[in-house]
Design a protein around this motif. Sequence first.
Motif, PDB file in Angstrom:
ATOM      1  N   LYS A   1      62.219  47.090   8.088  1.00 13.61           N
ATOM      2  CA  LYS A   1      62.946  47.177   9.361  1.00 13.61           C
ATOM      3  C   LYS A   1      62.025  47.232  10.574  1.00 13.61           C
ATOM      4  O   LYS A   1      62.437  46.863  11.681  1.00 13.61           O
ATOM      5  CB  LYS A   1      63.876  48.391   9.346  1.00 13.61           C
ATOM      6  CG  LYS A   1      65.062  48.243   8.409  1.00 13.61           C
ATOM      7  CD  LYS A   1      65.992  49.444   8.490  1.00 13.61           C
ATOM      8  CE  LYS A   1      67.202  49.252   7.575  1.00 13.61           C
ATOM      9  NZ  LYS A   1      68.116  50.425   7.614  1.00 13.61           N
TER      10      LYS A   1
ATOM     11  N   TYR B   1      62.073  43.964  12.250  1.00  9.09           N
ATOM     12  CA  TYR B   1      63.334  43.405  12.722  1.00  9.09           C
ATOM     13  C   TYR B   1      63.377  43.434  14.252  1.00  9.09           C
ATOM     14  O   TYR B   1      62.954  44.417  14.881  1.00  9.09           O
ATOM     15  CB  TYR B   1      64.526  44.209  12.202  1.00  9.09           C
ATOM     16  CG  TYR B   1      64.814  44.126  10.723  1.00  9.09           C
ATOM     17  CD1 TYR B   1      63.945  43.511   9.826  1.00  9.09           C
ATOM     18  CD2 TYR B   1      65.980  44.688  10.205  1.00  9.09           C
ATOM     19  CE1 TYR B   1      64.228  43.454   8.467  1.00  9.09           C
ATOM     20  CE2 TYR B   1      66.275  44.641   8.856  1.00  9.09           C
ATOM     21  CZ  TYR B   1      65.393  44.030   7.982  1.00  9.09           C
ATOM     22  OH  TYR B   1      65.678  43.982   6.638  1.00  9.09           O
TER      23      TYR B   1
ATOM     24  N   THR C   1      72.998  41.997  12.216  1.00  9.55           N
ATOM     25  CA  THR C   1      71.962  42.793  11.567  1.00  9.55           C
ATOM     26  C   THR C   1      71.558  42.087  10.277  1.00  9.55           C
ATOM     27  O   THR C   1      72.427  41.677   9.495  1.00  9.55           O
ATOM     28  CB  THR C   1      72.481  44.201  11.238  1.00  9.55           C
ATOM     29  OG1 THR C   1      72.896  44.840  12.455  1.00  9.55           O
ATOM     30  CG2 THR C   1      71.410  45.041  10.568  1.00  9.55           C
ATOM     31  N   PRO C   2      70.264  41.890  10.041  1.00 10.81           N
ATOM     32  CA  PRO C   2      69.859  41.214   8.804  1.00 10.81           C
ATOM     33  C   PRO C   2      70.434  41.897   7.573  1.00 10.81           C
ATOM     34  O   PRO C   2      70.533  43.126   7.505  1.00 10.81           O
ATOM     35  CB  PRO C   2      68.331  41.320   8.837  1.00 10.81           C
ATOM     36  CG  PRO C   2      67.998  41.437  10.293  1.00 10.81           C
ATOM     37  CD  PRO C   2      69.106  42.249  10.889  1.00 10.81           C
TER      38      PRO C   2
ATOM     39  N   THR D   1      65.501  41.834   3.859  1.00 13.60           N
ATOM     40  CA  THR D   1      64.217  41.374   4.396  1.00 13.60           C
ATOM     41  C   THR D   1      63.989  39.871   4.256  1.00 13.60           C
ATOM     42  O   THR D   1      62.981  39.363   4.735  1.00 13.60           O
ATOM     43  CB  THR D   1      63.065  42.109   3.695  1.00 13.60           C
ATOM     44  OG1 THR D   1      63.128  41.832   2.280  1.00 13.60           O
ATOM     45  CG2 THR D   1      63.154  43.612   3.926  1.00 13.60           C
TER      46      THR D   1
END
Length: 346
Positions: A58, A61, A224-225, A228
Amino acid sequence: MSVTGRIAAVLAAALATTGLLAPAPAHAAVSRAQLALRWAPIHYQDVDATGSHALGGKSDYLTRVDFDGDLSGRNNWDHAAQSGASFAAHVYYSVVETGSHWYITYFFFHPRDWIDHPFFETEHENDGEGVLLAIEKNDTDYGVLRSAVTVAHTNFYSYAPAGSTWTSGRESIDGTLQMQSSPHDSFQHPVTAQEARGHGLKAYPQYTINGDGLVYYPSTTAQTPSGTNDRDVQYALIDIFADGGLWAQRANANLFANLGTFAGDTSGDCGVGTFSCGTNSANAPWGWDDGDDLPGRGELATDPAKLSAEYFTVPGTLSRSYTYNPYSSAAAALKEAARTAPRVTD
């Protein structure tokens, strides 16, 4: 003029007089937000999930400065690890304009600039790098893209797309700016990329994804992803000049240590197990600086026509007179900050 030409001219004049032949109406100009969305990069973000400072990936990100619900720069390292932190994808932008060009700056924010080893590198709270695009006005809604200059730590790198009329100037062009279609609109977009951890930004594929990574696409949605290795994440744009936005917050001492430099401290585990943790080590666009190049601190965003004239050889008109540039309201303060602000080593 031939007889046929004279007859056509007489007929056209008669039709215009009767109102049957009228000039084509001028189409409405696109907004700055539309312009920024049309040219916003498709963005490749490498991700490293190893080590505790990575937060499982994260820390690589993209997000917004107030991802934790506040406008303090000194708690972002710590709050990135909290369950309530938002990693919905956002990218900031500003548009300034001259009579001949639009200049769009895109600013990519991460709460951490981090490392996972103890050897001679410094990590720090907050991380801000980005890209400037120069768009030449023509008879189309969105103009034509001529160049890009990216920010990788304290160095700038220049690019031109294939077919651009701009060539090397005082600085040599570092590569070709790739273009790629988006599955979310009908446009070809420039392609940029950031490395994991330190988040230097260059044109793809000078940086690219090595293993896990995210591909961000410009949109009006902030996703939001899913993990990964999410290769289709939509990001939303935020206007730097919006009411209450980053530019309006430039004197907020909780967010900025000085004009253009984010406030950051050594709280939490920043620097633990690594070489060190820096303070006040990330810049907003009006603080970006390549110290060995002629343009001054922040001028990539605040005076991009000057930077373009230095970096490139530009045929035709390159106006240096701005018709829209909110940065100019703080010109004296920016000049003083450029003279007195400590050099940031992001």
